[in-house]
Design a protein around this motif. Structure first.
Motif, PDB file in Angstrom:
ATOM      1  N   LEU A  52      30.831 -26.519 -23.003  1.00  0.00           N
ATOM      2  CA  LEU A  52      31.285 -25.133 -23.027  1.00  0.00           C
ATOM      3  C   LEU A  52      31.926 -24.679 -21.715  1.00  0.00           C
ATOM      4  O   LEU A  52      32.393 -23.550 -21.633  1.00  0.00           O
ATOM      5  N   PHE A  53      31.918 -25.528 -20.704  1.00  0.00           N
ATOM      6  CA  PHE A  53      32.457 -25.114 -19.416  1.00  0.00           C
ATOM      7  C   PHE A  53      32.863 -26.348 -18.627  1.00  0.00           C
ATOM      8  O   PHE A  53      32.716 -27.478 -19.094  1.00  0.00           O
ATOM      9  N   THR A  54      33.398 -26.125 -17.447  1.00  0.00           N
ATOM     10  CA  THR A  54      33.749 -27.216 -16.535  1.00  0.00           C
ATOM     11  C   THR A  54      32.853 -27.127 -15.310  1.00  0.00           C
ATOM     12  O   THR A  54      32.641 -26.040 -14.762  1.00  0.00           O
ATOM     13  N   HIS A  55      32.320 -28.261 -14.888  1.00  0.00           N
ATOM     14  CA  HIS A  55      31.395 -28.296 -13.747  1.00  0.00           C
ATOM     15  C   HIS A  55      32.127 -28.823 -12.514  1.00  0.00           C
ATOM     16  O   HIS A  55      32.969 -29.712 -12.611  1.00  0.00           O
ATOM     17  N   PHE A  56      31.781 -28.256 -11.335  1.00  0.00           N
ATOM     18  CA  PHE A  56      32.493 -28.572 -10.104  1.00  0.00           C
ATOM     19  C   PHE A  56      31.532 -29.037  -9.018  1.00  0.00           C
ATOM     20  O   PHE A  56      30.359 -28.645  -8.997  1.00  0.00           O
ATOM     21  N   GLY A  57      32.050 -29.859  -8.111  1.00  0.00           N
ATOM     22  CA  GLY A  57      31.257 -30.311  -6.981  1.00  0.00           C
ATOM     23  C   GLY A  57      32.164 -30.762  -5.846  1.00  0.00           C
ATOM     24  O   GLY A  57      33.386 -30.854  -5.997  1.00  0.00           O
ATOM     25  N   ILE A  58      31.554 -31.043  -4.709  1.00  0.00           N
ATOM     26  CA  ILE A  58      32.269 -31.513  -3.522  1.00  0.00           C
ATOM     27  C   ILE A  58      31.770 -32.911  -3.165  1.00  0.00           C
ATOM     28  O   ILE A  58      30.557 -33.129  -3.008  1.00  0.00           O
ATOM     29  N   TYR A  59      32.709 -33.858  -3.044  1.00  0.00           N
ATOM     30  CA  TYR A  59      32.342 -35.233  -2.721  1.00  0.00           C
ATOM     31  C   TYR A  59      32.015 -35.338  -1.232  1.00  0.00           C
ATOM     32  O   TYR A  59      32.783 -34.900  -0.374  1.00  0.00           O
TER      33      TYR A  59
END
Length: 225
Positions: A52-59
């Motif tokens: 239902l959504f897009t998940h984000f992160g920082i490498y």
């Protein structure tokens, strides 16, 4: 009644189209990070599509990703072994309800959870130049720990854009708010909510719990529209 049904179908289709839009704009023109000699770099913004959504992160390098995720467990225990385990759907949902979240560091595999990973897809349309990779990663590392959570105002995308561009923003929140505005502005919403309220009064009886929403919700929508 046919018009009401058509109206509900139209709005449901709009929500579905928003989901397709998020996935299409994310996937188009981007490769997997390990393909064609494009290794991940420290400070890269990663995104993975969910249902239902897009998940984000920082490498962060060394196969590690910092990301903000709702989690109720930090509010219940200090057991590091439990806290470091992969966040389950139940922990995530309860965390959303109680507005508890944590910026945590997980492996790339746990972050992706089997989904395709996209690298820096926001850079082209952000309107703001990305910060140097080392600074992006440092900002993410400084935020590791428990944080307040808001689905609309402080989610994983706000965290990632704050680290990457120095300004917290969320396209998903903006799209959702625009959808709500269109629903409120459409005067047919008043008719739909009023009809549903009358139906609830017929089946549940006339009481404050049914009568007040039947009057106040349509009136609020009518005034807002």
């Amino acid at each position: 009644m046919i018009n009401l049904f058509a109206f509900l179908v139209e709005k449901l289709s709009l929500l579905c189209n928003l989901k397709v839009f998020f996935e299409a704009t994310s996937v188009q023109g981007h490769e997997r990070p390990t393909q064609r000699g494009h290794p991940l770099r420290r400070g890269d913004l990663l995104e993975v599509p969910r249902i239902l959504f897009t998940h984000f992160g920082i490498y962060l390098g060394d196969n590690k990703v910092a990301h903000l995720i709702p989690d109720i467990l930090p509010a219940l225990t200090d057991d590091r072994r439990l806290l470091c385990s992969v966040v389950t759907n139940k922990r995530l949902i309860v965390g959303c309800v109680y507005k508890c979240a944590t910026v945590r560091v997980d492996t790339l595999e746990d972050f992706a959870f089997g989904s395709r990973i996209l690298v820096n897809p926001m850079d082209a349309g952000a309107g703001t130049k990305a910060l140097p990779g080392e600074e992006v990663a440092r900002r993410a590392e400084e935020l590791v720990g428990s944080v307040p959570y808001s689905l609309l105002w402080n989610n994983c995308e706000h965290f990632a854009t704050h680290c990457r561009y120095g300004r917290a923003a969320s396209r998903q929140t903006e799209q959702f708010c625009e959808c709500l505005k269109s629903l409120i502005r459409d005067q047919r919403s008043v008719l739909v909510t009023g009809t549903l309220g009358i139906i609830s009064m017929v089946f549940c009886g006339i009481a404050p719990s049914t009568t007040l929403p039947t009057i106040l919700i349509p009136f609020t929508l009518w005034m807002a529209g």
